[in-house]
Design a protein around this motif. Structure first.
Motif, PDB file in Angstrom:
ATOM      1  N   PHE A   1      30.645  39.923  37.112  1.00  0.00           N
ATOM      2  CA  PHE A   1      30.525  40.014  35.642  1.00  0.00           C
ATOM      3  C   PHE A   1      29.388  39.141  35.119  1.00  0.00           C
ATOM      4  O   PHE A   1      29.525  38.449  34.116  1.00  0.00           O
ATOM      5  CB  PHE A   1      31.834  39.612  34.952  1.00  0.00           C
ATOM      6  N   ASN A   2      28.265  39.133  35.828  1.00  0.00           N
ATOM      7  CA  ASN A   2      27.086  38.348  35.448  1.00  0.00           C
ATOM      8  C   ASN A   2      27.357  36.848  35.405  1.00  0.00           C
ATOM      9  O   ASN A   2      26.583  36.099  34.827  1.00  0.00           O
ATOM     10  CB  ASN A   2      26.498  38.797  34.107  1.00  0.00           C
ATOM     11  N   GLU A   3      28.442  36.393  35.999  1.00  0.00           N
ATOM     12  CA  GLU A   3      28.745  34.974  36.095  1.00  0.00           C
ATOM     13  C   GLU A   3      28.608  34.571  37.551  1.00  0.00           C
ATOM     14  O   GLU A   3      29.035  35.294  38.438  1.00  0.00           O
ATOM     15  CB  GLU A   3      30.175  34.676  35.647  1.00  0.00           C
TER      16      GLU A   3
ATOM     17  N   VAL B   1      44.051  41.671  36.692  1.00  0.00           N
ATOM     18  CA  VAL B   1      43.785  42.857  37.505  1.00  0.00           C
ATOM     19  C   VAL B   1      44.473  44.079  36.909  1.00  0.00           C
ATOM     20  O   VAL B   1      45.674  44.065  36.657  1.00  0.00           O
ATOM     21  CB  VAL B   1      44.260  42.648  38.958  1.00  0.00           C
ATOM     22  N   ASP B   2      43.690  45.135  36.679  1.00  0.00           N
ATOM     23  CA  ASP B   2      44.213  46.433  36.258  1.00  0.00           C
ATOM     24  C   ASP B   2      43.994  47.376  37.436  1.00  0.00           C
ATOM     25  O   ASP B   2      42.872  47.828  37.681  1.00  0.00           O
ATOM     26  CB  ASP B   2      43.477  46.937  35.016  1.00  0.00           C
ATOM     27  N   ILE B   3      45.064  47.669  38.168  1.00  0.00           N
ATOM     28  CA  ILE B   3      44.926  48.455  39.397  1.00  0.00           C
ATOM     29  C   ILE B   3      44.539  49.908  39.147  1.00  0.00           C
ATOM     30  O   ILE B   3      44.147  50.610  40.063  1.00  0.00           O
ATOM     31  CB  ILE B   3      46.199  48.407  40.258  1.00  0.00           C
ATOM     32  N   SER B   4      44.620  50.355  37.901  1.00  0.00           N
ATOM     33  CA  SER B   4      44.248  51.736  37.597  1.00  0.00           C
ATOM     34  C   SER B   4      42.736  51.885  37.395  1.00  0.00           C
ATOM     35  O   SER B   4      42.239  52.982  37.214  1.00  0.00           O
ATOM     36  CB  SER B   4      44.983  52.237  36.355  1.00  0.00           C
ATOM     37  N   ARG B   5      42.008  50.752  37.441  1.00  0.00           N
ATOM     38  CA  ARG B   5      40.564  50.799  37.173  1.00  0.00           C
ATOM     39  C   ARG B   5      39.779  50.236  38.349  1.00  0.00           C
ATOM     40  O   ARG B   5      40.335  49.562  39.215  1.00  0.00           O
ATOM     41  CB  ARG B   5      40.277  50.015  35.900  1.00  0.00           C
ATOM     42  N   LYS B   6      38.467  50.527  38.354  1.00  0.00           N
ATOM     43  CA  LYS B   6      37.599  49.977  39.398  1.00  0.00           C
ATOM     44  C   LYS B   6      36.178  49.867  38.878  1.00  0.00           C
ATOM     45  O   LYS B   6      35.810  50.497  37.883  1.00  0.00           O
ATOM     46  CB  LYS B   6      37.650  50.826  40.672  1.00  0.00           C
TER      47      LYS B   6
ATOM     48  N   ILE C   1      40.144  43.822  45.555  1.00  0.00           N
ATOM     49  CA  ILE C   1      40.864  42.786  44.826  1.00  0.00           C
ATOM     50  C   ILE C   1      42.304  42.823  45.343  1.00  0.00           C
ATOM     51  O   ILE C   1      42.958  43.866  45.298  1.00  0.00           O
ATOM     52  CB  ILE C   1      40.828  43.039  43.303  1.00  0.00           C
ATOM     53  N   ASP C   2      42.783  41.706  45.859  1.00  0.00           N
ATOM     54  CA  ASP C   2      44.086  41.671  46.519  1.00  0.00           C
ATOM     55  C   ASP C   2      44.911  40.502  45.999  1.00  0.00           C
ATOM     56  O   ASP C   2      44.734  39.365  46.431  1.00  0.00           O
ATOM     57  CB  ASP C   2      43.898  41.567  48.029  1.00  0.00           C
ATOM     58  N   THR C   3      45.802  40.791  45.060  1.00  0.00           N
ATOM     59  CA  THR C   3      46.645  39.728  44.490  1.00  0.00           C
ATOM     60  C   THR C   3      47.702  39.247  45.477  1.00  0.00           C
ATOM     61  O   THR C   3      48.340  38.238  45.238  1.00  0.00           O
ATOM     62  CB  THR C   3      47.323  40.199  43.182  1.00  0.00           C
ATOM     63  N   GLY C   4      47.864  39.945  46.583  1.00  0.00           N
ATOM     64  CA  GLY C   4      48.794  39.500  47.627  1.00  0.00           C
ATOM     65  C   GLY C   4      48.183  38.448  48.536  1.00  0.00           C
ATOM     66  O   GLY C   4      48.894  37.730  49.231  1.00  0.00           O
ATOM     67  N   ALA C   5      46.860  38.336  48.519  1.00  0.00           N
ATOM     68  CA  ALA C   5      46.169  37.345  49.345  1.00  0.00           C
ATOM     69  C   ALA C   5      45.871  36.109  48.518  1.00  0.00           C
ATOM     70  O   ALA C   5      45.436  36.214  47.375  1.00  0.00           O
ATOM     71  CB  ALA C   5      44.865  37.939  49.882  1.00  0.00           C
TER      72      ALA C   5
ATOM     73  N   ILE D   1      39.664  42.997  35.515  1.00  0.00           N
ATOM     74  CA  ILE D   1      38.979  43.361  36.750  1.00  0.00           C
ATOM     75  C   ILE D   1      39.754  44.516  37.384  1.00  0.00           C
ATOM     76  O   ILE D   1      40.973  44.593  37.236  1.00  0.00           O
ATOM     77  CB  ILE D   1      38.886  42.118  37.668  1.00  0.00           C
ATOM     78  N   GLY D   2      39.062  45.407  38.044  1.00  0.00           N
ATOM     79  CA  GLY D   2      39.712  46.553  38.680  1.00  0.00           C
ATOM     80  C   GLY D   2      40.172  46.262  40.095  1.00  0.00           C
ATOM     81  O   GLY D   2      40.011  45.158  40.597  1.00  0.00           O
ATOM     82  N   ARG D   3      40.729  47.268  40.741  1.00  0.00           N
ATOM     83  CA  ARG D   3      41.242  47.101  42.109  1.00  0.00           C
ATOM     84  C   ARG D   3      40.125  46.978  43.137  1.00  0.00           C
ATOM     85  O   ARG D   3      40.326  46.505  44.247  1.00  0.00           O
ATOM     86  CB  ARG D   3      42.178  48.241  42.482  1.00  0.00           C
ATOM     87  N   ARG D   4      38.933  47.416  42.748  1.00  0.00           N
ATOM     88  CA  ARG D   4      37.733  47.314  43.576  1.00  0.00           C
ATOM     89  C   ARG D   4      36.598  46.900  42.672  1.00  0.00           C
ATOM     90  O   ARG D   4      36.461  47.419  41.563  1.00  0.00           O
ATOM     91  CB  ARG D   4      37.381  48.673  44.173  1.00  0.00           C
ATOM     92  N   GLU D   5      35.763  45.990  43.133  1.00  0.00           N
ATOM     93  CA  GLU D   5      34.617  45.545  42.346  1.00  0.00           C
ATOM     94  C   GLU D   5      33.423  45.346  43.258  1.00  0.00           C
ATOM     95  O   GLU D   5      33.584  45.135  44.459  1.00  0.00           O
ATOM     96  CB  GLU D   5      34.927  44.229  41.622  1.00  0.00           C
ATOM     97  N   HIS D   6      32.239  45.398  42.687  1.00  0.00           N
ATOM     98  CA  HIS D   6      31.027  45.089  43.416  1.00  0.00           C
ATOM     99  C   HIS D   6      30.630  43.657  43.081  1.00  0.00           C
ATOM    100  O   HIS D   6      30.582  43.295  41.896  1.00  0.00           O
ATOM    101  CB  HIS D   6      29.910  46.075  43.076  1.00  0.00           C
ATOM    102  N   ILE D   7      30.384  42.881  44.107  1.00  0.00           N
ATOM    103  CA  ILE D   7      30.046  41.469  43.944  1.00  0.00           C
ATOM    104  C   ILE D   7      28.732  41.179  44.664  1.00  0.00           C
ATOM    105  O   ILE D   7      28.276  41.976  45.479  1.00  0.00           O
ATOM    106  CB  ILE D   7      31.157  40.561  44.514  1.00  0.00           C
TER     107      ILE D   7
END
Length: 164
Positions: A109-111, A142-147, A36-40, A16-22
């Motif tokens: 991701f269609n889930e 999480v791959d922070i280089s992607r979105k 996407i915030d792994t600190g939260a 998953i990227g640093r930003r996603e549409h949900i």
């Protein structure tokens, strides 16, 4: 052929990227941009006018205006939740706040699966939805280089259906 769960092997985690549409189907919100915030620990959704009301039968409900009129996805729906928790959550500024927590479905991701969201005023934040570690755990890396990987995944799935 055996299912990975049957063999005791964990299913592969999606990147998953640093930003996603949900989407939040039960709340009638589609294609919301989420950070996407792994600190939260807990995920959060922006609400305004968060308050409690007592229904005629004596039931306490929380009432919210999901998002706010300035947001492009605002749908003018006032929502009431009879099932909720009240928890102490540490904000990004380090202060402990009492926040209402609801459970609702999220599509990524269609889930579609159920997740917890704290209801908070995120009007000062860039993204109306924050996805925390509790939702990510066991499902995503999480791959922070992607979105927008979920949007790209959805497009590929549609292409496969249209061109078998």
């Amino acid at each position: 052929m055996r299912d990975k769960k049957e063999e005791g092997v964990k299913p592969e985690k999606k990147v998953i990227g640093r930003r996603e549409h949900i989407s939040l189907p039960e709340l009638d919100l589609q294609d919301l941009e989420a950070k996407i915030d792994t600190g939260a620990y807990t995920s959060a959704i922006h609400c305004s006018d968060i308050h409690t009301e007592t229904m005629p039968d004596g039931t306490q409900v929380i009432c919210v205006d999901l998002l706010d009129p300035s947001h492009p996805k605002y749908n003018h729906r006032k929502l009431r939740f009879a099932e909720y928790d009240l928890r102490e959550i540490k904000s990004s500024f380090g202060e402990v706040q009492q926040r209402y927590i609801i459970r609702t479905t999220i599509e990524l991701f269609n889930e579609v699966f159920e997740a917890e969201f704290s209801l908070s005023d995120r009007s000062d934040m860039k993204y109306p939805v924050l996805i925390g570690r509790k939702l990510l755990k066991g499902r995503y890396i999480v791959d922070i280089s992607r979105k927008d990987l979920s949007r790209k995944y959805k497009s590929k799935q549609k292409q496969k259906q249209n061109n078998p």
